[in-house]
Design a protein around this motif. Structure first.
Motif, mmCIF file in Angstrom:
data_model
loop_
_atom_site.group_PDB
_atom_site.id
_atom_site.type_symbol
_atom_site.label_atom_id
_atom_site.label_comp_id
_atom_site.label_asym_id
_atom_site.label_seq_id
_atom_site.Cartn_x
_atom_site.Cartn_y
_atom_site.Cartn_z
ATOM 1 N N ILE A 1 15.427 8.008 65.803
ATOM 2 C CA ILE A 1 16.400 7.293 65.092
ATOM 3 C C ILE A 1 17.504 8.050 64.769
ATOM 4 C CG2 ILE A 1 16.987 6.083 63.179
ATOM 5 C CD1 ILE A 1 13.985 4.978 62.924
ATOM 6 N N LEU A 2 18.709 7.513 64.904
ATOM 7 C CA LEU A 2 20.110 8.302 64.447
ATOM 8 C C LEU A 2 20.399 7.872 63.235
ATOM 9 C CD1 LEU A 2 22.140 10.664 65.180
ATOM 10 C CD2 LEU A 2 23.202 8.689 66.520
ATOM 11 N N PHE A 3 20.795 8.713 62.329
ATOM 12 C CA PHE A 3 21.090 8.362 60.943
ATOM 13 C C PHE A 3 22.557 8.726 60.807
ATOM 14 C CE2 PHE A 3 16.623 8.354 60.559
ATOM 15 C CZ PHE A 3 16.373 7.369 59.830
ATOM 16 N N ALA A 4 23.548 8.173 60.069
ATOM 17 C CA ALA A 4 24.712 8.343 59.631
ATOM 18 C C ALA A 4 24.832 9.418 58.516
ATOM 19 C CB ALA A 4 25.703 7.324 59.573
ATOM 20 N N PRO A 5 25.940 10.204 58.273
ATOM 21 C CA PRO A 5 25.959 11.190 57.182
ATOM 22 C C PRO A 5 25.602 10.696 55.748
ATOM 23 C CG PRO A 5 27.825 11.549 58.712
ATOM 24 C CD PRO A 5 27.142 10.448 58.947
ATOM 25 N N ASP A 6 25.936 9.300 55.758
ATOM 26 C CA ASP A 6 25.496 8.672 54.432
ATOM 27 C C ASP A 6 24.170 8.102 54.327
ATOM 28 O OD1 ASP A 6 25.742 6.594 56.006
ATOM 29 O OD2 ASP A 6 27.226 5.438 54.886
ATOM 30 N N GLY A 7 23.522 8.138 55.485
ATOM 31 C CA GLY A 7 21.875 7.704 55.564
ATOM 32 C C GLY A 7 21.849 6.458 56.125
ATOM 33 N N THR A 8 22.785 5.744 56.571
ATOM 34 C CA THR A 8 22.911 4.478 57.226
ATOM 35 C C THR A 8 22.309 4.710 58.846
ATOM 36 O OG1 THR A 8 24.951 3.769 56.154
ATOM 37 C CG2 THR A 8 24.403 2.476 58.059
ATOM 38 N N ILE A 9 21.325 3.546 59.131
ATOM 39 C CA ILE A 9 20.878 3.929 60.399
ATOM 40 C C ILE A 9 21.913 3.277 61.680
ATOM 41 C CG2 ILE A 9 19.097 2.963 62.060
ATOM 42 C CD1 ILE A 9 17.332 2.305 59.425
ATOM 43 N N VAL A 10 22.155 4.465 62.432
ATOM 44 C CA VAL A 10 23.076 4.166 63.445
ATOM 45 C C VAL A 10 22.644 3.443 64.962
ATOM 46 C CG1 VAL A 10 24.893 5.285 65.152
ATOM 47 C CG2 VAL A 10 24.701 6.076 62.643
ATOM 48 N N ALA A 11 21.369 3.971 65.392
ATOM 49 C CA ALA A 11 20.754 3.682 66.350
ATOM 50 C C ALA A 11 19.344 4.114 66.249
ATOM 51 C CB ALA A 11 21.472 4.432 67.526
ATOM 52 N N ARG A 12 18.480 3.141 67.230
ATOM 53 C CA ARG A 12 17.126 3.307 67.148
ATOM 54 C C ARG A 12 16.547 3.306 68.451
ATOM 55 N NH1 ARG A 12 13.538 0.290 62.563
ATOM 56 N NH2 ARG A 12 12.024 1.215 64.157
#
Length: 358
Positions: free
Chosen positions: A329-340
């Motif tokens: 899983i890729l998380f954005a700098p603010d902790g939002t999930i970008v891709a799974r």
């Protein structure tokens, strides 16, 4: 008064129906005489409970009893096994061909397995042809993904949904539901719910699958991360929030030492780590579904130089609705999930895209 007796009669009839049980006989033969005198057991898949036992004599086994619901069951004898529906009548279970015979439900079970296998084999055959035509993964992967989504998945889900609806009060429906859940998305699972009936809904298996899909929805792309706690390789308490939501992109790899596909992804992760670690990208391994000593050894053997969180109780898989690893899983700098569920070249491309201006 007539109404009272009519209602009483209906109630008695309902109770009698609810308590109805059916006789079964499950039999088979073993080629290995070393099992003579040993016990075999029928295990019910829904709760992993042993519901009957017998002793092998002259390389043969026979179970006899009564059942209220035709459940999805299994018999193990060493490495050999047989899946079947514990149905009314005599059932012959072959622990070598894995094909049960003798009742209508087991014939329906066999047909379901054969049809599902046929659909999947069609996909595998097409994939093999694609790999011949386009040896490079970046060429065949998009074509395969498109074919699977347009041809294989709809065919598979359509057939399994039909089997679930037609068998929502027996083990054939349970088997079909398990397979449906492996190929459907959250919207397709939600759409199926009104169709499955009370008995399937009562199963622990089905309830666990439904919980997994709720976890998938709460951790979908665009959702904030869900924190978990574990420990690092030195035994110090470590949390996902120690890395995610701290101002950097974070690639989280759920893996285990025994998982061959997980180990195959390590060189890809190492390449990404070495390329972008000085540009702010963080990689965190979450070792799960494994034992600590094996994890530590694998980290050294595979030269994994990025930080690790050890989650031997599989909490991360539960909270993120994961039923197979590796799951990245890729998380954005603010902790939002970008891709799974990133893998291989797709993962490299996604990371290159988000890090291009770094």
């Amino acid at each position: 008064m007539k109404y009272y007796f009519s209602l009483l009669a209906c109630l008695v009839s309902f109770i009698a129906h609810a308590q109805t049980t059916y006789s079964y006989r499950v039999e088979g033969e073993l080629t290995d005489n070393s099992f003579n005198g040993k016990m075999l057991y029928i295990m019910r898949y829904d709760d992993n409970r042993y519901i009957d036992s017998t002793r092998v004599e002259n390389q043969k086994f026979v179970f006899e009893g009564r059942t209220a619901i035709p459940s999805f069951c299994r018999i193990d004898a060493g490495r050999n096994y047989g899946n079947f529906i514990l149905d009314e009548g005599t059932i012959k279970v072959n622990l070598y061909t894995h094909v049960p015979t003798g009742t209508k439900l087991n014939e329906a079970f066999n047909k379901t397995i054969a049809t599902v296998d046929s659909i999947r084999k069609k996909g595998f055959a097409h994939l093999a042809e694609l790999k011949k035509e386009k040896p490079n993964a970046e060429d065949w992967q998009p074509a395969w993904a498109e074919y699977y989504e347009q041809k294989i998945r709809p065919s598979l889900l359509g057939y399994l949904k039909q089997q679930i609806i037609s068998n929502k009060d027996n083990g054939v429906g349970e088997y079909a539901f398990r397979n449906y859940s492996m190929a459907c998305n959250t919207d397709e699972m939600d759409a199926l719910q009104p169709e499955i009936g009370n008995w399937l809904n009562s199963l622990k298996t089905v309830q666990a699958i439904k919980a997994r899909f709720e976890a998938l929805k709460s951790t979908a792309v665009g959702k904030p991360f869900v924190d978990i706690a574990g420990e690092n390789t030195e035994g110090k308490e470590t949390r996902l929030s120690d890395f995610v939501g701290k101002g950097n992109y974070v690639l989280v790899d759920m893996w285990a030492s025994w998982c061959a596909p997980c180990r195959e992804e390590i060189p890809n992760l190492a390449e990404i780590y070495n390329t972008y670690k000085d540009k702010g990208l963080v990689i965190l391994g979450i070792a799960t579904w494994d034992k600590k000593d094996r994890i530590i050894k694998a980290i050294g053997d595979l030269n994994m130089t990025w930080p690790q969180l050890l989650d031997t109780r599989q909490k991360v898989m539960e909270l993120y609705g994961v039923n197979g690893i590796p799951h990245i899983i890729l998380f954005a700098p603010d902790g939002t999930i970008v891709a799974r569920n990133l893998r291989g070249d797709e993962m490299k491309q996604k990371v290159a895209e988000i890090m291009k201006d770094k």
